[in-house]
Scaffold this motif. Structure first.
Motif, PDB file in Angstrom:
ATOM      1  N   HIS A 196       0.819  -1.224   0.000  1.00 18.68           N
ATOM      2  CA  HIS A 196       0.000   0.000   0.000  1.00 18.68           C
ATOM      3  C   HIS A 196       0.857   1.280   0.000  1.00 18.68           C
ATOM      4  CE1 HIS A 196      -3.768   2.137   0.923  1.00 18.68           C
ATOM      5  NE2 HIS A 196      -3.011   2.942   1.653  1.00 18.68           N
ATOM      6  N   PHE A 197       2.028   1.233   0.651  1.00 17.20           N
ATOM      7  CA  PHE A 197       2.797   2.471   0.892  1.00 17.20           C
ATOM      8  C   PHE A 197       4.047   2.597   0.014  1.00 17.20           C
ATOM      9  CE2 PHE A 197       0.241   2.128   4.687  1.00 17.20           C
ATOM     10  CZ  PHE A 197      -0.168   3.437   4.885  1.00 17.20           C
ATOM     11  N   ASP A 198       4.443   3.864  -0.184  1.00 19.70           N
ATOM     12  CA  ASP A 198       5.633   4.167  -0.995  1.00 19.70           C
ATOM     13  C   ASP A 198       6.878   4.316  -0.136  1.00 19.70           C
ATOM     14  OD1 ASP A 198       4.321   4.744  -3.746  1.00 19.70           O
ATOM     15  OD2 ASP A 198       3.071   5.779  -2.266  1.00 19.70           O
ATOM     16  N   ALA A 199       6.709   4.410   1.188  1.00 12.17           N
ATOM     17  CA  ALA A 199       7.844   4.528   2.105  1.00 12.17           C
ATOM     18  C   ALA A 199       7.333   4.239   3.514  1.00 12.17           C
ATOM     19  CB  ALA A 199       8.439   5.941   2.056  1.00 12.17           C
ATOM     20  N   ALA A 200       8.252   3.797   4.386  1.00 10.66           N
ATOM     21  CA  ALA A 200       7.840   3.554   5.784  1.00 10.66           C
ATOM     22  C   ALA A 200       8.982   3.904   6.721  1.00 10.66           C
ATOM     23  CB  ALA A 200       7.433   2.099   5.984  1.00 10.66           C
ATOM     24  N   ALA A 228      10.203   0.020  -2.503  1.00  5.63           N
ATOM     25  CA  ALA A 228       9.971   1.216  -1.668  1.00  5.63           C
ATOM     26  C   ALA A 228      10.988   1.265  -0.523  1.00  5.63           C
ATOM     27  CB  ALA A 228       8.553   1.186  -1.105  1.00  5.63           C
ATOM     28  N   PRO A 229      11.438   2.490  -0.150  1.00  6.16           N
ATOM     29  CA  PRO A 229      12.446   2.608   0.908  1.00  6.16           C
ATOM     30  C   PRO A 229      11.847   2.549   2.320  1.00  6.16           C
ATOM     31  CG  PRO A 229      11.922   4.762   0.040  1.00  6.16           C
ATOM     32  CD  PRO A 229      11.080   3.786  -0.735  1.00  6.16           C
ATOM     33  N   PHE A 230      12.695   2.142   3.261  1.00  6.21           N
ATOM     34  CA  PHE A 230      12.280   2.113   4.668  1.00  6.21           C
ATOM     35  C   PHE A 230      13.454   2.515   5.557  1.00  6.21           C
ATOM     36  CE2 PHE A 230      13.765  -2.084   3.435  1.00  6.21           C
ATOM     37  CZ  PHE A 230      14.674  -2.408   4.428  1.00  6.21           C
TER      38      PHE A 230
END
Ligand SMILES: C[S@@+](CC[C@H](N)C(=O)[O-])C[C@H]1O[C@@H](n2cnc3c(N)ncnc32)[C@H](O)[C@@H]1O
Length: 264
Positions: free
Chosen positions: A168-172, A202-204
């Motif tokens: 769902h997300f592009d970054a966390a 996506a980056p985290f």
């Protein structure tokens, strides 16, 4: 409840901690003084020695926590804010899309992300339990006072079972949360859950007390296991940052922190 008029990110050392230590130190000191009303004997002498040791310990711990709180505070040393800025420094993101802050507390990191990435939408989630004096309304007020209410949202949930679909997300991001998640003692599964909601690539950037043997008994094995699931992973010893004063590098405050970052 009193209406919040000012930005309030709260301190990671709640005011009640030094207060409780100070009161306990005062009680031990008082008991020590009262012990002189009793007739002298070996057991009373032992009691005085024990009370002296307990009082000294409490006063020292009180002084440590009170000063550490000052260093962390936004009005004092600002270390808390610098630690959060540093988490975002390790997030390799252009800022397009939506970011999730897991265990957002008072919303400090979510709001910092919204300010750093003017095109991004930032979501903060937390279970806002009784241990911390944080609340969803506090996050929302902070976001409004910081001028980013239109691009931030906050919702209640459990980090162990995030209420979001896969990818769902592009970054966390997350800061100092995973070790506290009682609903998932297996930290590998917890971080896998955090990665689940990210899009591929996506980056985290996740900071926690990774050097705590209690919370992370085998850090190397954890990173090894995670590296099989992501395209890029790095571990950073964030204790060594010069904005973290040596005074705070103890297990009570910032002496066990580390950061895992990369791309899913
Ligand atoms: C040390 S505070 C850090 C807050 C914030 N990330 C920061 O850096 O200011 C830990 C946070 O983890 C949250 N937390 C603990 N267990 C949680 C869970 N199961 N799900 C979501 N949040 C949780 C707490 O409510 C608290 O806000």
């Amino acid at each position: 409840m009193k209406e919040q008029m000012k930005i309030d990110y709260a301190n990671w050392i709640p005011a009640k901690l030094p207060r409780t230590l100070g009161v306990t130190g005062a009680v031990f000191t008082l008991l020590f003084m009262l012990s002189f009303l009793l007739p002298g004997s070996i057991p009373i002498l032992i009691l005085r020695v024990l009370l002296t040791a307990a009082a000294i310990m409490m006063w020292l711990f009180f002084a440590y926590m009170a000063y550490a709180r000052r260093l962390l505070s936004y009005e004092g040393g600002g270390v808390q804010s610098k630690i959060l800025d540093n988490v975002l420094r390790y997030l390799d993101w252009e800022g397009n899309g939506t970011l999730l802050d897991i265990g957002c507390g008072s919303g400090a990191l979510t709001i910092k992300a919204a300010k750093k990435y003017p095109e991004a939408n930032c979501v903060g989630m937390d279970y806002w339990g009784a241990i911390w004096d944080y609340a969803q309304s506090q996050c929302e007020t902070n976001a409004r006072l910081e001028g980013v209410a239109d691009r931030t949202s906050f919702q209640k949930g459990d980090a162990a079972h995030l209420d979001f679909t896969d990818g769902h997300f592009d970054a966390a991001v997350s800061n100092f949360v995973f070790h506290e998640v009682g609903s998932q003692p297996d930290k590998l599964k917890l971080i896998q859950e955090a990665l689940r909601i990210l899009k591929p690539g996506a980056p985290f950037a996740f900071e926690d007390i990774f050097y705590s043997p209690r919370s992370y008994p085998d850090l190397d094995a954890l990173i090894q296991a995670l590296s099989k699931e992501v395209t890029e992973i790095h571990f950073v010893d964030t204790r060594q940052n010069d904005f973290v004063p040596k005074f705070l590098r103890t297990p009570f405050v910032a002496g066990e922190m580390g950061l895992i970052c990369g791309r899913k």
